[in-house]
Design a protein around this motif. Structure first.
Motif, short mmCIF file in Angstrom:
data_model
loop_
_atom_site.label_atom_id
_atom_site.label_comp_id
_atom_site.label_asym_id
_atom_site.label_seq_id
_atom_site.Cartn_x
_atom_site.Cartn_y
_atom_site.Cartn_z
N THR A 8 0.82 -1.20 0.00
CA THR A 8 0.00 0.00 0.00
C THR A 8 0.85 1.25 0.00
O THR A 8 0.59 2.22 -0.72
CB THR A 8 -0.93 0.00 1.22
N THR A 9 1.91 1.23 0.82
CA THR A 9 2.80 2.39 0.86
C THR A 9 3.44 2.62 -0.48
O THR A 9 3.55 3.75 -0.96
CB THR A 9 3.88 2.19 1.94
N ARG A 11 2.31 1.85 -3.42
CA ARG A 11 1.33 2.38 -4.36
C ARG A 11 1.06 3.85 -4.09
O ARG A 11 0.97 4.67 -5.00
CB ARG A 11 0.02 1.58 -4.28
N ARG A 12 0.94 4.21 -2.82
CA ARG A 12 0.69 5.61 -2.47
C ARG A 12 1.82 6.50 -2.95
O ARG A 12 1.60 7.58 -3.49
CB ARG A 12 0.52 5.77 -0.96
N GLN A 15 1.70 6.79 -6.72
CA GLN A 15 0.59 7.62 -7.16
C GLN A 15 0.82 9.08 -6.84
O GLN A 15 0.33 9.97 -7.51
CB GLN A 15 -0.70 7.14 -6.49
N GLY A 16 1.61 9.33 -5.79
CA GLY A 16 1.82 10.70 -5.34
C GLY A 16 2.91 11.43 -6.09
O GLY A 16 3.11 12.62 -5.88
N GLU A 283 1.71 6.25 6.82
CA GLU A 283 0.65 5.49 6.14
C GLU A 283 -0.48 5.18 7.10
O GLU A 283 -1.66 5.23 6.73
CB GLU A 283 1.22 4.19 5.57
N PRO A 287 -2.29 9.15 5.96
CA PRO A 287 -2.07 8.60 4.61
C PRO A 287 -2.10 9.64 3.50
O PRO A 287 -1.45 9.46 2.46
CB PRO A 287 -3.20 7.58 4.45
N ASP A 288 -2.82 10.74 3.68
CA ASP A 288 -2.89 11.75 2.63
C ASP A 288 -1.54 12.41 2.37
O ASP A 288 -1.29 12.91 1.27
CB ASP A 288 -3.92 12.83 2.99
N ASP A 291 0.10 10.79 -0.48
CA ASP A 291 -0.57 10.90 -1.78
C ASP A 291 -0.01 12.06 -2.62
O ASP A 291 0.25 11.90 -3.81
CB ASP A 291 -2.07 11.11 -1.59
N ASP A 292 0.15 13.21 -2.01
CA ASP A 292 0.60 14.39 -2.76
C ASP A 292 1.27 15.37 -1.81
O ASP A 292 0.66 16.35 -1.36
CB ASP A 292 -0.60 15.06 -3.45
#
Length: 299
Positions: A8-9, A11-12, A15-16, A283, A287-288, A291-292
Motif C-alpha cells: 500500500t505504501t 502504491r501511495r 501515485q503521489g 501510512e 495517509p494523505d 498521496d501528494d
C-alpha cells in the motif's frame, strides 16, 4: 529499507509522484556551468550553500528527517522521556541575493524508547501522571531565510489539523521568531553550517503561560560537491539540539523545567527515500501525506 515498505505504501508513493515533486530534478544546469566555486566567507555564497544543504535552489521539494531522544530537564536532572521521529516537507525560493522563501510542513511522532513504536500514552515524571500523546502535524508555514532575520507570526488552530490538537500543543498566540545562520566550518573535504532559531510564544489569553522553542541544526556536506559548477543541491546529513517549554498535553504545570531533544538526520529528494518507520507511521496515521506532498505546501 525499501524492501520493508508495504504494498500500500509503495502504491501511495508512486501515485503521489508529480512533476511538482520531481520534474525539476532533471533540469539542465548548463546556465550555471561557469559558476565559480563559492566563497563561504561571502554572505550570498554562504546563504546559497546552506540552501543547497537544507533543500535545493531550483524550488524542488526536499524532505528532512530527524531522529533523536527527548528528555525532561528539571533541577539539572535529564531523564529520557521518549523517542522522537520528525519529518518535514520543504521548498525554497530565492527572493534576493540575501533572502529565500522557506515553505514548511511538519509531521512528528513520539515513540517508545524500547520498541520504537508510536506512543498513545506516556507517564510523565515528577507528576507521575499518564497523559495522552497527540499526533503532531502542522503547516504549511512560511519563513524568510536570511543570515539573520526576525519575524512576528500568528499561531492558531488553523495551523494544525484541528482545534483539539491546537489546544494540546499551544493556545492561540503571537509568535516572535528569530533566525541566525552561523559561519561555515570546513575541515578536510567537509563543510558544516549551523542555523539557530528561537521562537517565543505569547498567548492571547494572558492567563495562559508563555512558551518557547529553541532549535540548533547543523548540516554537513562535501566541500567538493558544494563547489561543483552548476550544483543546485547537495547530499547532506544533520545533527540537531532542541529545547522546548512544557506542552499543554504534558500536564506539567507547576514543575519548573522543560524538555530537550537531540539527535541526527538527513535530507532526501523523495518521500520514498524517507526512513521506513516514518513511512509506515505516516501510512497508518496521515495517509494523505503520501498521496501528494506538494499539495501540503499550498498556502
Amino acid at each position: 529499507m525499501a524492501d520493508t515498505l508495504t504494498g500500500t505504501t509503495r502504491r501511495r508513493l508512486l501515485q503521489g509522484l508529480t512533476l511538482s515533486s520531481f520534474g525539476l530534478a532533471s533540469l539542465s544546469t548548463e546556465a550555471q556551468a561557469d559558476s565559480a566555486a563559492p566563497d563561504l566567507t561571502e554572505p550570498a555564497d554562504l546563504l546559497a550553500a546552506s540552501i543547497k544543504m537544507r533543500g535545493s535552489l531550483d524550488e524542488r521539494l526536499a524532505f528532512i528527517w530527524m531522529r533523536g531522544t527527548r528528555y525532561t530537564l528539571v533541577n539539572g536532572e535529564a531523564l529520557p522521556l521518549c523517542g522522537y521521529l520528525g519529518g518535514s516537507i520543504t521548498r525554497y525560493r530565492q527572493l534576493a541575493d540575501d533572502a529565500y522563501e522557506f515553505l514548511l510542513y511538519e509531521i512528528s511522532y513520539y515513540t517508545d524508547l524500547e520498541t520504537g513504536e508510536v506512543l498513545q500514552t506516556l507517564r510523565m515524571p515528577y507528576v507521575d501522571r499518564e497523559v495522552d500523546v497527540p499526533l503532531y502535524r502542522t503547516g504549511p508555514g512560511r519563513h524568510v531565510v536570511m543570515l539573520a532575520n526576525e519575524e512576528e507570526l500568528e499561531w492558531s488552530a488553523k495551523k494544525t489539523t484541528g482545534e483539539e490538537l491546537a489546544r494540546q500543543l499551544a493556545p492561540d498566540a503571537k509568535i516572535y521568531y528569530r533566525f541566525n545562520l552561523r559561519p561555515a566550518v570546513t575541515f578536510r573535504d567537509q563543510v558544516w553550517i549551523r542555523s539557530d532559531s528561537f521562537t517565543r510564544l505569547v498567548p492571547r489569553d494572558t492567563a495562559q503561560p508563555g512558551m518557547f522553542y529553541k532549535e540548533a541544526i547543523t548540516y554537513q556536506a562535501s566541500q567538493a560537491e558544494l563547489a561543483r559548477a552548476g550544483s543546485v543541491q547537495v547530499d547532506s546529513l544533520l545533527s540537531f539540539a532542541i529545547s522546548t517549554a512544557w506542552r499543554p498535553w504534558m500536564q506539567m504545570g507547576g514543575i519548573d523545567g522543560h524538555t530537550t531533544t537531540d539527535g541526527i538526520g538527513g535530507k532526501e529528494l523523495s518521500m520514498a527515500a524517507m526512513p521506513a518507520d516514518f513511512l509506515r507511521f505516516t501510512e497508518a496515521f496521515h495517509p494523505d501525506v503520501l498521496d501528494d506532498p506538494a499539495a501540503l505546501l499550498k498556502l
